[in-house]
Scaffold this motif. Structure first.
Motif, PDB file in Angstrom:
ATOM      1  N   ALA A 193       0.873  -1.412   0.048  1.00 16.25           N
ATOM      2  CA  ALA A 193       0.174  -0.007   0.032  1.00 16.25           C
ATOM      3  C   ALA A 193       0.829   1.221  -0.028  1.00 16.25           C
ATOM      4  O   ALA A 193       0.712   2.317  -0.606  1.00 16.25           O
ATOM      5  N   VAL A 194       1.877   1.262   0.835  1.00 13.77           N
ATOM      6  CA  VAL A 194       2.779   2.336   0.621  1.00 13.77           C
ATOM      7  C   VAL A 194       3.440   2.538  -0.589  1.00 13.77           C
ATOM      8  O   VAL A 194       3.597   3.578  -1.080  1.00 13.77           O
ATOM      9  N   ALA A 195       3.989   1.437  -1.263  1.00 14.17           N
ATOM     10  CA  ALA A 195       4.782   1.599  -2.464  1.00 14.17           C
ATOM     11  C   ALA A 195       3.465   1.932  -3.749  1.00 14.17           C
ATOM     12  O   ALA A 195       3.913   3.030  -4.560  1.00 14.17           O
ATOM     13  N   ASN A 196       2.273   1.450  -3.457  1.00 14.88           N
ATOM     14  CA  ASN A 196       1.171   2.147  -4.343  1.00 14.88           C
ATOM     15  C   ASN A 196       1.009   3.473  -4.313  1.00 14.88           C
ATOM     16  O   ASN A 196       1.078   4.418  -5.297  1.00 14.88           O
ATOM     17  N   LEU A 197       1.272   3.990  -3.102  1.00 11.86           N
ATOM     18  CA  LEU A 197       1.009   5.476  -2.940  1.00 11.86           C
ATOM     19  C   LEU A 197       1.881   6.109  -3.391  1.00 11.86           C
ATOM     20  O   LEU A 197       1.861   7.337  -3.896  1.00 11.86           O
ATOM     21  N   LEU A 198       3.365   5.742  -3.334  1.00  9.90           N
ATOM     22  CA  LEU A 198       4.312   6.518  -3.725  1.00  9.90           C
ATOM     23  C   LEU A 198       4.508   6.359  -5.365  1.00  9.90           C
ATOM     24  O   LEU A 198       4.853   7.487  -5.977  1.00  9.90           O
ATOM     25  N   LEU A 199       4.169   5.376  -5.952  1.00  8.13           N
ATOM     26  CA  LEU A 199       4.007   5.043  -7.484  1.00  8.13           C
ATOM     27  C   LEU A 199       3.001   6.048  -7.916  1.00  8.13           C
ATOM     28  O   LEU A 199       3.165   6.962  -8.982  1.00  8.13           O
ATOM     29  N   LEU A 200       1.735   5.976  -7.136  1.00  7.32           N
ATOM     30  CA  LEU A 200       0.715   6.895  -7.796  1.00  7.32           C
ATOM     31  C   LEU A 200       0.997   8.148  -7.539  1.00  7.32           C
ATOM     32  O   LEU A 200       0.532   9.203  -8.528  1.00  7.32           O
ATOM     33  N   GLY A 201       1.654   8.707  -6.714  1.00  7.64           N
ATOM     34  CA  GLY A 201       2.026  10.090  -6.497  1.00  7.64           C
ATOM     35  C   GLY A 201       3.018  10.681  -7.487  1.00  7.64           C
ATOM     36  O   GLY A 201       2.930  11.639  -8.277  1.00  7.64           O
ATOM     37  N   SER A 233      -4.553 -13.644   0.451  1.00 14.15           N
ATOM     38  CA  SER A 233      -5.318 -13.174  -0.708  1.00 14.15           C
ATOM     39  C   SER A 233      -5.343 -11.587  -0.736  1.00 14.15           C
ATOM     40  O   SER A 233      -5.233 -10.842  -1.607  1.00 14.15           O
ATOM     41  N   MET A 234      -5.523 -11.013   0.450  1.00 11.47           N
ATOM     42  CA  MET A 234      -5.724  -9.526   0.635  1.00 11.47           C
ATOM     43  C   MET A 234      -4.035  -8.929   0.230  1.00 11.47           C
ATOM     44  O   MET A 234      -4.084  -8.076  -0.615  1.00 11.47           O
ATOM     45  N   ALA A 235      -3.421  -9.751   0.658  1.00  9.88           N
ATOM     46  CA  ALA A 235      -1.714  -9.259   0.502  1.00  9.88           C
ATOM     47  C   ALA A 235      -1.598  -9.103  -1.074  1.00  9.88           C
ATOM     48  O   ALA A 235      -0.908  -8.313  -1.611  1.00  9.88           O
ATOM     49  N   ALA A 236      -2.062 -10.429  -1.581  1.00  7.49           N
ATOM     50  CA  ALA A 236      -1.679 -10.411  -2.748  1.00  7.49           C
ATOM     51  C   ALA A 236      -2.448  -9.416  -3.809  1.00  7.49           C
ATOM     52  O   ALA A 236      -1.862  -9.174  -4.881  1.00  7.49           O
ATOM     53  N   LEU A 237      -3.449  -9.126  -3.379  1.00  8.63           N
ATOM     54  CA  LEU A 237      -4.332  -8.162  -4.246  1.00  8.63           C
ATOM     55  C   LEU A 237      -3.524  -6.644  -4.177  1.00  8.63           C
ATOM     56  O   LEU A 237      -3.301  -6.148  -5.205  1.00  8.63           O
ATOM     57  N   CYS A 238      -2.948  -6.301  -2.953  1.00  4.50           N
ATOM     58  CA  CYS A 238      -2.240  -5.120  -2.861  1.00  4.50           C
ATOM     59  C   CYS A 238      -0.901  -5.127  -3.653  1.00  4.50           C
ATOM     60  O   CYS A 238      -0.430  -4.285  -4.434  1.00  4.50           O
ATOM     61  N   GLY A 239      -0.240  -6.415  -3.696  1.00  7.84           N
ATOM     62  CA  GLY A 239       1.058  -6.775  -4.427  1.00  7.84           C
ATOM     63  C   GLY A 239       0.845  -6.703  -5.755  1.00  7.84           C
ATOM     64  O   GLY A 239       1.553  -6.268  -6.783  1.00  7.84           O
ATOM     65  N   LEU A 240      -0.371  -7.077  -6.234  1.00  6.85           N
ATOM     66  CA  LEU A 240      -0.840  -7.313  -7.791  1.00  6.85           C
ATOM     67  C   LEU A 240      -0.945  -5.781  -8.230  1.00  6.85           C
ATOM     68  O   LEU A 240      -0.429  -5.454  -9.394  1.00  6.85           O
ATOM     69  N   GLU A 241      -1.313  -4.921  -7.519  1.00  7.79           N
ATOM     70  CA  GLU A 241      -1.776  -3.599  -8.011  1.00  7.79           C
ATOM     71  C   GLU A 241      -0.345  -3.052  -7.862  1.00  7.79           C
ATOM     72  O   GLU A 241      -0.020  -2.142  -8.892  1.00  7.79           O
ATOM     73  N   THR A 242       0.636  -3.132  -7.007  1.00  5.30           N
ATOM     74  CA  THR A 242       1.895  -2.624  -7.084  1.00  5.30           C
ATOM     75  C   THR A 242       2.579  -3.186  -8.357  1.00  5.30           C
ATOM     76  O   THR A 242       3.358  -2.468  -8.885  1.00  5.30           O
ATOM     77  N   ILE A 243       2.555  -4.477  -8.770  1.00 13.76           N
ATOM     78  CA  ILE A 243       3.157  -5.018 -10.098  1.00 13.76           C
ATOM     79  C   ILE A 243       2.733  -3.987 -11.258  1.00 13.76           C
ATOM     80  O   ILE A 243       3.270  -3.658 -12.300  1.00 13.76           O
ATOM     81  N   ALA A 244       1.179  -3.989 -11.140  1.00  9.94           N
ATOM     82  CA  ALA A 244       0.621  -3.422 -12.330  1.00  9.94           C
ATOM     83  C   ALA A 244       1.112  -1.865 -12.530  1.00  9.94           C
ATOM     84  O   ALA A 244       1.460  -1.251 -13.441  1.00  9.94           O
ATOM     85  N   LEU A 245       1.190  -1.233 -11.258  1.00  9.10           N
ATOM     86  CA  LEU A 245       1.564   0.197 -11.322  1.00  9.10           C
ATOM     87  C   LEU A 245       3.100   0.459 -11.564  1.00  9.10           C
ATOM     88  O   LEU A 245       3.418   1.269 -12.210  1.00  9.10           O
ATOM     89  N   LEU A 246       3.878  -0.385 -11.397  1.00 11.81           N
ATOM     90  CA  LEU A 246       5.312  -0.692 -11.488  1.00 11.81           C
ATOM     91  C   LEU A 246       5.205  -0.721 -13.573  1.00 11.81           C
ATOM     92  O   LEU A 246       6.085  -0.049 -13.749  1.00 11.81           O
ATOM     93  N   ALA A 247       4.391  -1.706 -13.803  1.00 13.33           N
ATOM     94  CA  ALA A 247       4.557  -1.685 -15.327  1.00 13.33           C
ATOM     95  C   ALA A 247       3.938  -0.582 -16.118  1.00 13.33           C
ATOM     96  O   ALA A 247       4.592   0.160 -16.963  1.00 13.33           O
ATOM     97  N   VAL A 248       3.008   0.245 -15.227  1.00 17.16           N
ATOM     98  CA  VAL A 248       2.544   1.546 -15.901  1.00 17.16           C
ATOM     99  C   VAL A 248       3.828   2.733 -15.953  1.00 17.16           C
ATOM    100  O   VAL A 248       3.918   3.489 -16.711  1.00 17.16           O
ATOM    101  N   ALA A 249       4.173   2.652 -14.470  1.00 15.12           N
ATOM    102  CA  ALA A 249       5.487   3.571 -14.340  1.00 15.12           C
ATOM    103  C   ALA A 249       6.318   3.355 -15.249  1.00 15.12           C
ATOM    104  O   ALA A 249       7.075   4.268 -15.969  1.00 15.12           O
ATOM    105  N   ARG A 250       6.728   2.234 -15.643  1.00 11.79           N
ATOM    106  CA  ARG A 250       7.984   1.741 -16.816  1.00 11.79           C
ATOM    107  C   ARG A 250       7.689   2.491 -18.070  1.00 11.79           C
ATOM    108  O   ARG A 250       8.353   3.144 -18.741  1.00 11.79           O
TER     109      ARG A 250
END
Length: 100
Positions: A12-20, A79-96
């Motif tokens: 969740a923290v990584a997602n916030l940083l990536l989204l920012g 499962s809940m951790a995986a959903l947050c992790g999958l969002e992180t991976i998706a955001l990393l792809a978008v960021a790249r």
């Protein structure tokens, strides 16, 4: 606190940083070009940002949620951790793609 709670919090923290960071780039692009798809990216990023703030609040500050999470099954925790992790991976792809 279990390992999956820690993974979910970190994601969740990584997602916030990536989204920012993505939002910063997209705001600049929108100001330069005014493209409607860039505005759509900003709206999307805003909703995801709010979602991750809510998750982080739940994971860190909401005692009832934390107690529930600790007594729930490992499958639900994973499962809940995986959903947050999958969002992180998706955001990393978008960021790249965005930063190329």
């Amino acid at each position: 606190m279990g390992v999956w709670m820690t993974v979910a919090q970190a994601a969740a923290v990584a997602n916030l940083l990536l989204l920012g960071a993505l939002g910063w780039v997209w705001v600049g692009n929108y100001r330069s070009h005014g493209a409607s798809h860039t505005l759509a990216y900003l709206v999307f990023a805003t909703f995801l940002f709010v979602e991750n703030i809510v998750w982080l609040y739940l994971y860190l500050l909401d005692d009832a949620f934390i107690r529930w999470y600790e007594i729930t099954t490992p499958t639900i925790q994973l499962s809940m951790a995986a959903l947050c992790g999958l969002e992180t991976i998706a955001l990393l792809a978008v960021a790249r793609i965005t930063w190329r």
